[in-house]
Design a protein around this motif. Structure first.
Motif, PDB file in Angstrom:
ATOM      1  N   ASP A   1      42.331  38.661  40.882  1.00  6.58           N
ATOM      2  CA  ASP A   1      41.494  38.335  41.740  1.00  6.58           C
ATOM      3  C   ASP A   1      42.490  36.301  42.383  1.00  6.58           C
ATOM      4  OD1 ASP A   1      39.921  38.418  44.748  1.00  6.58           O
ATOM      5  OD2 ASP A   1      39.229  36.522  43.939  1.00  6.58           O
TER       6      ASP A   1
ATOM      7  N   HIS B   1      45.801  36.373  45.148  1.00  3.03           N
ATOM      8  CA  HIS B   1      45.209  35.055  46.210  1.00  3.03           C
ATOM      9  C   HIS B   1      46.571  34.282  46.050  1.00  3.03           C
ATOM     10  CE1 HIS B   1      41.150  35.882  47.138  1.00  3.03           C
ATOM     11  NE2 HIS B   1      41.411  35.312  47.725  1.00  3.03           N
TER      12      HIS B   1
ATOM     13  N   PHE C   1      42.112  29.509  49.870  1.00  2.48           N
ATOM     14  CA  PHE C   1      42.391  30.446  50.172  1.00  2.48           C
ATOM     15  C   PHE C   1      44.387  30.424  50.419  1.00  2.48           C
ATOM     16  CE2 PHE C   1      38.508  31.209  51.945  1.00  2.48           C
ATOM     17  CZ  PHE C   1      38.167  32.718  51.275  1.00  2.48           C
ATOM     18  N   HIS C   2      44.262  29.755  50.414  1.00  2.00           N
ATOM     19  CA  HIS C   2      46.510  29.917  50.649  1.00  2.00           C
ATOM     20  C   HIS C   2      46.496  28.308  49.348  1.00  2.00           C
ATOM     21  CE1 HIS C   2      46.634  31.643  53.853  1.00  2.00           C
ATOM     22  NE2 HIS C   2      45.295  31.554  54.594  1.00  2.00           N
TER      23      HIS C   2
ATOM     24  N   PRO D   1      36.196  37.262  43.045  1.00  2.00           N
ATOM     25  CA  PRO D   1      36.620  35.680  43.546  1.00  2.00           C
ATOM     26  C   PRO D   1      36.052  34.606  42.982  1.00  2.00           C
ATOM     27  CG  PRO D   1      36.149  37.285  45.338  1.00  2.00           C
ATOM     28  CD  PRO D   1      35.527  38.033  43.944  1.00  2.00           C
TER      29      PRO D   1
END
Length: 511
Positions: free
Chosen positions: A39, A43, A113-114, A181
């Motif tokens: 995960d 991402h 998330f970035h 996550p």
């Protein structure tokens, strides 16, 4: 909090020092075990080296090293900032600001998330940890008694190693559950709790008496020192020590008042003392400490060809062993001295790096070489904390002059983070390209520790910070300072003027 004496020192240790250095160790190594998670790579595909091949993998390894290293760059600037703000804000306020920054950085990291948000969070987190790594050892050393100063400050290394250990086992625990996550978000969120403890506790501990003296707040300094000693501000021992600090400041004030004086020698040999700190922090990183701690999972998985679960178990075991080994320094630092521990640690680390290079030169299919490599990773983790995981911060705080203690500590600790950055940048690429030959770099540097310490590093054990000040200023040469420091202690090294200052202060107090 109305604690005094031993209870107050324990409160400082467990409510300030422990969370500060657990944050150091946990966050420094906090990403190393996450880089191969599914995960995580979904991402942040820009640093996904698991699914990349060829030149693309090499490029992503470089980017991955840069992203991991943003923490180190932040720590470098955080440490440097203490050279300017540390003596303005004092030890408590600087520590409080640093703890706030770590909390902000940790929140940004675990909610990313970035990649851009993650990088910003990691940089801010690093800035806070850099400030903590500079300020807390100085605060500790300025409040600790001469007899136990080594034990108190070398515990910093134990707590750094505890942070490494917690990170390894927490990563393994979340690796075993199926919510992908949470495998990386919760391990990054957990240190928020540690930052909150530090924020809540820092102002319950008195300010450093030496910083208060430096600001001419002598009455407050007496109250602070009395609380740490568990006695009254008018106690003869307290009054005498404050008098000695006051005279030391008067004697060194003219030559140690400006930051630029660090780069000149003069009567107080500031540049020599600064060079001792700089080289010691260089050695702490370039002997391979951060390589083994941060990238142990990668070494086992990519370098030795083991599977992900086995690599994480071995990494957790190696770092747990490292934490337990820290207590060797705790019980020996004030018995055998700093020099002997530095040299013993250096000899052991050089031997382990030689063995790792030899074992790593065999193919990953060679089972015996894999076992040997794992063994020497564990053995290396026995030697490193004895001399270079706490004792280095202690020594830098001890040899620095009172007026420039935070400035000198800040610059030398920034140097520590600079070489940490170099290791973080180089390691992913080096493991991928030159493999076992990478260990030869650390072998050569570790081998220099014994001669450098023997010839240039004076012993500081058993001397007050003011006595160390006199040792440097009264020595005829570098070699005479080292030679004098090795002689057995016979009473106080402070000149008669210091004792007369304390006696006069006591007479004034009781008049």
């Amino acid at each position: 909090m109305g604690l005094q004496g031993g209870s107050l020192r324990l409160a400082q240790l467990f409510l300030v020092v422990l969370p500060a250095f657990v944050l150091f160790g946990y966050n420094q190594s906090g990403v190393g075990g996450l880089l191969s998670l599914r995960d995580w790579n979904d991402h942040f595909p820009q640093i996904d080296t698991v699914d990349a091949t060829g030149a693309n993998k090499s490029n992503k390894s470089t980017v991955q090293g840069a992203v991991v290293s943003t923490f180190t760059i932040g720590a470098l600037f955080g440490a440097l900032s203490c050279s300017w703000v540390g003596d303005v804000l004092g030890r408590r306020k600087t520590t409080f600001v640093a703890a706030i920054l770590t909390l902000i950085g940790e929140i940004l990291q675990c909610t990313s998330f970035h990649l851009a948000q993650f990088i910003v969070g990691r940089f801010i987190l690093g800035w806070g940890v850099g400030m903590l790594s500079t300020t807390v050892p100085v605060w500790q050393s300025e409040c600790a008694s001469t007899a136990n100063r080594g034990k108190h400050v070398v515990l910093d290394g134990c707590f750094i190693s505890l942070g490494f250990t917690l990170e390894a086992w927490i990563n393994l625990g979340f690796y075993e559950q199926n919510n992908l996550p949470l495998q990386w978000r919760l391990p990054l969120a957990i240190p928020c709790l540690i930052s909150l403890v530090l924020i809540a506790a820092v102002f319950s501990i008195p300010e450093s008496p030496r910083w208060l003296c430096n600001k001419n707040r002598f009455e407050e300094a007496k109250e602070s020192l009395a609380r740490f000693k568990g006695t009254s501000p008018v106690d003869p021992e307290v009054v005498s020590e404050i008098g000695g600090i006051e005279l030391a400041l008067e004697d060194t004030g003219r030559s140690a008042a400006k930051l630029s004086d660090i780069f000149t020698n003069g009567k107080d040999r500031l540049f020599y003392r600064f060079s001792l700190c700089i080289f010691l922090q260089f050695l702490q990183q370039m002997c391979g400490s951060n390589l083994i701690s941060t990238y142990s999972t990668i070494i086992f998985q990519d370098g030795l060809g083991m599977d992900g679960e086995t690599s994480r178990i071995l990494s957790g075991g190696a770092l747990t062993w490292k934490f337990l080994s820290c207590f060797v320094a705790f019980f020996t630092i004030d018995r055998f001295g700093r020099r002997k521990l530095f040299m013993f640690s250096g000899a052991g680390m050089a031997s382990c790096m030689l063995a790792l290079a030899v074992a790593g030169s065999f193919p990953t299919s060679n089972r015996s070489a894999q076992i040997a490599s794992a063994f020497f990773v564990f053995l290396f983790n026995f030697f490193i904390p004895i001399g270079f995981l706490g004792a280095n911060f202690l020594y830098c705080a001890e040899v620095a002059p009172t007026r420039l203690r935070v400035a000198m500590s800040g610059i030398s600790t920034a140097n520590h983070w600079l070489w940490n950055f170099v290791i973080n940048m180089a390691t992913p690429v080096a493991i991928e390209t030159i493999g076992w030959q990478y260990y030869l770099v650390f072998l050569c540097i570790s081998a220099t520790i014994i001669p450098m310490v023997w010839f240039f590093y004076p012993e500081t054990m058993g001397r007050s910070l003011e006595e160390l000040e006199m040792m440097f200023s009264e020595g005829q040469s570098v070699f005479s300072i080292v030679r004098e420091s090795r002689k057995p202690l016979t009473g106080s090294l402070l000149p008669e003027a210091y004792r007369e200052k304390g006696e006069k202060a006591m007479e004034d107090e009781y008049a």
